[in-house]
Design a protein around this motif. Structure first.
Motif, mmCIF file in Angstrom:
data_model
loop_
_atom_site.group_PDB
_atom_site.id
_atom_site.type_symbol
_atom_site.label_atom_id
_atom_site.label_comp_id
_atom_site.label_asym_id
_atom_site.label_seq_id
_atom_site.Cartn_x
_atom_site.Cartn_y
_atom_site.Cartn_z
ATOM 1 N N THR A 70 22.472 27.594 20.406
ATOM 2 C CA THR A 70 21.122 27.041 20.426
ATOM 3 C C THR A 70 21.052 26.003 21.541
ATOM 4 O O THR A 70 22.082 25.585 22.070
ATOM 5 C CB THR A 70 20.759 26.380 19.079
ATOM 6 O OG1 THR A 70 21.695 25.335 18.801
ATOM 7 C CG2 THR A 70 20.753 27.398 17.946
ATOM 8 N N ARG A 71 19.848 25.620 21.886
ATOM 9 C CA ARG A 71 19.645 24.649 22.945
ATOM 10 C C ARG A 71 18.557 23.689 22.541
ATOM 11 O O ARG A 71 17.650 24.046 21.793
ATOM 12 C CB ARG A 71 19.207 25.325 24.256
ATOM 13 C CG ARG A 71 20.167 26.384 24.778
ATOM 14 C CD ARG A 71 21.470 25.763 25.232
ATOM 15 N NE ARG A 71 22.359 26.732 25.823
ATOM 16 C CZ ARG A 71 23.350 27.335 25.195
ATOM 17 N NH1 ARG A 71 23.573 27.100 23.924
ATOM 18 N NH2 ARG A 71 24.144 28.184 25.830
ATOM 19 N N ILE A 72 18.621 22.472 23.070
ATOM 20 C CA ILE A 72 17.513 21.530 22.941
ATOM 21 C C ILE A 72 16.913 21.397 24.320
ATOM 22 O O ILE A 72 17.601 21.123 25.303
ATOM 23 C CB ILE A 72 17.984 20.161 22.414
ATOM 24 C CG1 ILE A 72 18.392 20.277 20.956
ATOM 25 C CG2 ILE A 72 16.864 19.144 22.571
ATOM 26 C CD1 ILE A 72 18.675 18.960 20.295
ATOM 27 N N THR A 73 15.601 21.612 24.391
ATOM 28 C CA THR A 73 14.900 21.461 25.653
ATOM 29 C C THR A 73 13.906 20.312 25.520
ATOM 30 O O THR A 73 13.462 19.994 24.415
ATOM 31 C CB THR A 73 14.126 22.744 26.034
ATOM 32 O OG1 THR A 73 13.272 23.116 24.958
ATOM 33 C CG2 THR A 73 15.086 23.875 26.337
ATOM 34 N N ARG A 74 13.613 19.705 26.631
ATOM 35 C CA ARG A 74 12.610 18.638 26.649
ATOM 36 C C ARG A 74 11.315 19.238 27.152
ATOM 37 O O ARG A 74 11.259 19.872 28.200
ATOM 38 C CB ARG A 74 13.052 17.494 27.577
ATOM 39 C CG ARG A 74 12.075 16.330 27.524
ATOM 40 C CD ARG A 74 12.811 15.050 27.231
ATOM 41 N NE ARG A 74 11.910 14.016 26.747
ATOM 42 C CZ ARG A 74 11.453 13.024 27.494
ATOM 43 N NH1 ARG A 74 11.821 12.907 28.744
ATOM 44 N NH2 ARG A 74 10.651 12.129 26.979
ATOM 45 N N LEU A 75 10.264 19.058 26.369
ATOM 46 C CA LEU A 75 8.966 19.611 26.714
ATOM 47 C C LEU A 75 8.242 18.698 27.691
ATOM 48 O O LEU A 75 8.465 17.479 27.686
ATOM 49 C CB LEU A 75 8.130 19.793 25.439
ATOM 50 C CG LEU A 75 8.772 20.666 24.371
ATOM 51 C CD1 LEU A 75 7.945 20.622 23.090
ATOM 52 C CD2 LEU A 75 8.931 22.082 24.860
#
Length: 143
Positions: free
Chosen positions: A135-140
């Motif tokens: 999984t990944r965390i992205t910054r919107l």
């Protein structure tokens, strides 16, 4: 509209989101601990009931995180910092991957955050639970 920043998501944003999420989870823990206290007639102080309470509190935190991630990819704390969890392709992650992410992240926190600090060494800035759960965390982007 610009595309979301893919990698790396700064550790500071992740830690701030975790701090924000501590407070709703703490409220849920108080409710569960109150139920345990009412059922037992006194505060739980170790033994098998203490272990059961610990497991229940861990599962409550997991349900909070996984249900939030499944519902919209964000917990309350992640919304404040415009962070979103997804799979490697940018799609909503499956529940199994999210539970794995939560479990590895929990162990990481118990190990003084070593899995989080891993992001400083990772070539893509990913934490250990990002890597293991795929999984990944992205910054919107700002609205």
């Amino acid at each position: 509209m610009t595309s979301p920043q893919r990698f790396p998501t700064r550790i500071g944003w992740r830690l701030l989101a975790l701090l924000y999420d501590f407070f709703p989870v703490l409220a849920l823990w108080f409710i569960a601990a109150g139920i345990f206290t009412l059922a037992h007639g006194d505060a739980v102080r170790g033994g098998w009931l203490g272990w059961l309470e610990f497991v229940v509190l861990w599962l409550i935190a997991g349900l909070y995180a996984v249900l939030s991630w499944r519902r919209g990819g964000q917990t309350i704390g992640m919304r404040a910092w415009r962070l979103r969890v997804s799979d490697v392709a940018g799609q909503p992650a499956h529940a199994r991957a999210l539970w794995l992410r939560f479990a590895i992240g929990s162990v990481s926190l118990l190990a003084l955050g070593l899995g989080v600090w891993w992001a400083w060494l990772d070539r893509e800035g990913l934490t250990l639970h990002d890597r293991v759960s795929k999984t990944r965390i992205t910054r919107l982007p700002k609205p």
